[in-house]
Design a protein around this motif. Structure first.
Motif, PDB file in Angstrom:
ATOM      1  N   TYR A 112       0.800  -1.216   0.000  1.00  0.00           N
ATOM      2  CA  TYR A 112       0.000   0.000   0.000  1.00  0.00           C
ATOM      3  C   TYR A 112       0.838   1.275   0.000  1.00  0.00           C
ATOM      4  CZ  TYR A 112      -3.917  -3.093   0.572  1.00  0.00           C
ATOM      5  OH  TYR A 112      -4.852  -4.069   0.353  1.00  0.00           O
ATOM      6  N   SER A 113       2.107   1.158  -0.357  1.00  0.00           N
ATOM      7  CA  SER A 113       2.895   2.370  -0.574  1.00  0.00           C
ATOM      8  C   SER A 113       2.433   3.030  -1.869  1.00  0.00           C
ATOM      9  CB  SER A 113       4.381   2.034  -0.670  1.00  0.00           C
ATOM     10  OG  SER A 113       4.651   1.275  -1.841  1.00  0.00           O
ATOM     11  N   SER A 114       2.671   4.320  -1.998  1.00  0.00           N
ATOM     12  CA  SER A 114       2.236   5.059  -3.190  1.00  0.00           C
ATOM     13  C   SER A 114       2.846   4.468  -4.453  1.00  0.00           C
ATOM     14  CB  SER A 114       2.615   6.541  -3.064  1.00  0.00           C
ATOM     15  OG  SER A 114       1.952   7.130  -1.980  1.00  0.00           O
ATOM     16  N   ARG A 115       4.130   4.112  -4.387  1.00  0.00           N
ATOM     17  CA  ARG A 115       4.801   3.566  -5.572  1.00  0.00           C
ATOM     18  C   ARG A 115       4.213   2.216  -5.964  1.00  0.00           C
ATOM     19  NH1 ARG A 115      11.280   3.228  -5.647  1.00  0.00           N
ATOM     20  NH2 ARG A 115      10.929   5.486  -5.743  1.00  0.00           N
ATOM     21  N   LEU A 165       1.191   0.987  -5.236  1.00  0.00           N
ATOM     22  CA  LEU A 165      -0.178   1.125  -5.728  1.00  0.00           C
ATOM     23  C   LEU A 165      -0.201   1.689  -7.143  1.00  0.00           C
ATOM     24  CD1 LEU A 165      -2.052   2.446  -2.566  1.00  0.00           C
ATOM     25  CD2 LEU A 165      -2.320   0.213  -3.653  1.00  0.00           C
ATOM     26  N   LYS A 166       0.697   2.612  -7.441  1.00  0.00           N
ATOM     27  CA  LYS A 166       0.757   3.170  -8.795  1.00  0.00           C
ATOM     28  C   LYS A 166       1.095   2.088  -9.806  1.00  0.00           C
ATOM     29  CE  LYS A 166       2.916   6.885 -11.484  1.00  0.00           C
ATOM     30  NZ  LYS A 166       3.884   8.016 -11.448  1.00  0.00           N
TER      31      LYS A 166
END
Length: 359
Positions: free
Chosen positions: A87-90, A92-93
């Motif tokens: 669930y880190s931004s990277r 999830l992207k």
């Protein structure tokens, strides 16, 4: 809590998996927490279309959002390609490039000030695409059935029909070359004459690109026309799952039977369920469907000797996997007759088409 599990052979290992998934929302003003998703096990395999069906408010959309990483589960795990979702931004992207969402309202999904070109190119720009952007946009529009694609580049959403707008939304998902689409009521806002075209498009994309899809819908006719497997959801849980022919021609769970009975061409009298689905913050003991169950109300469950279990024993969480499963005490009883297949698919209000993706 009992979980019924299955083991898939290596060639059938799932692409997307939910394992023991819970999504719970805190109660307001001292109310108990609401269990919107309450122990779901669900698989989607490569090249497979799974329909997630159920009444409004049963948790379908919350489950879909959790599978997309838009909602973080309270418990359990989402995995893609065998790897747990992070669930880190990277992370999830990167994940959302491989798994794309198609919403039910194309008008609301498209910015009225953006041209079709900009709407489709948006995902490429977010993900820093370094290739030939016009060629990628044209390819996505063409695969979505908007040809010649250049003719649509400078159009705005208000200049398109509802079906064309939905094709633009699908093109915006396809431009990132995803492996799986999550389609939430993808034809609910379209005219009946256009729905078949969009469903045929999804089938063609599966045939040509190997795309998998999870289609969230309340429409059993749509499930019949497009899905390989069906998962029926009630009050946060999957209560019946199996091949579309098994579930929709010989339904075993009383809830599935009731949903099918109200379709226009279904044989016999429709089953009228009493009351509304219970509040997810106050899920009843035993089978969560028992307060509305026609089998319990008719005395059949009593005669089968399972009425007490229906009211007091949780029938368990269905495991992920391809085989037919039912979370129902009555279905498991020796007194329960084998379901009789319906004579014709048209009992569901529409004929099952060829899966060749013809548009």
């Amino acid at each position: 809590m009992t979980t019924l599990t299955s083991t898939a052979p290596p060639a059938q290992r799932p692409l997307l998996t939910a394992e023991g998934l819970h999504v719970t929302y805190s109660g307001r003003h001292g109310d108990p927490p609401a269990r919107a998703v309450d122990g779901v096990e669900l698989d989607v395999r490569a090249g497979e279309i799974v329909a997630l069906v159920g009444e409004s408010g049963c948790g379908k959309t919350t489950l879909a959002r959790a599978l997309l990483g838009l909602v973080r589960p309270t418990e359990g795990r989402v995995s893609f390609g065998g790897q747990p979702l992070e669930y880190s931004s990277r992370s999830l992207k990167a994940y959302r490039k491989r798994v794309q969402l198609v919403l039910q309202d194309p008008t609301g999904s498209l910015n009225p000030r953006h041209t079709v070109y900009d709407a489709v190119a948006e995902g490429l720009r977010i993900h820093g695409y370094g290739g030939d952007e016009p060629a990628a946009v044209a390819g996505a529009l063409s695969r979505a059935g908007l040809r010649p694609p250049e003719r649509f580049f400078l159009r705005y959403p208000h200049e398109l029909s509802g079906g064309q707008r939905q094709r633009v939304v699908i093109a915006g998902a396809l431009v990132l070359e995803p492996e799986l689409l999550v389609a939430d009521e993808p034809v609910a806002s379209l005219d009946a004459s256009v729905r078949g075209e969009i469903l045929a498009l999804l089938l063609r994309l599966r045939a040509e690109l190997g795309l998998s899809a999870l289609v969230v819908t309340h429409d059993l006719g749509l499930a019949w026309n497009i899905a390989d497997r069906v998962a029926v959801m009630y009050l946060g849980r999957i209560v019946e799952t199996g091949d579309v022919e098994q579930v929709l021609t010989a339904p075993r769970h009383p809830y599935t039977q009731a949903l099918l009975s109200v379709l226009p061409e279904a044989p016999g009298e429709p089953v009228v369920l009493t009351g509304e689905p219970p509040d997810p913050s106050r899920i009843p003991s035993g089978c969560r469907f028992h307060a509305r169950c026609q089998v319990l109300a008719s005395g059949e469950a009593e005669r089968a000797g399972v009425a007490g279990a229906c009211r007091g024993e949780d029938p368990g969480v269905l495991g992920g996997g391809a085989q037919a499963q039912v979370a129902c005490h009555w279905d498991r009883s020796a007194a329960r007759p084998s379901p009789s297949p319906l004579s014709q698919p048209s009992a569901h209000g529409c004929d099952r088409p060829r899966h060749d993706g013809a548009v």
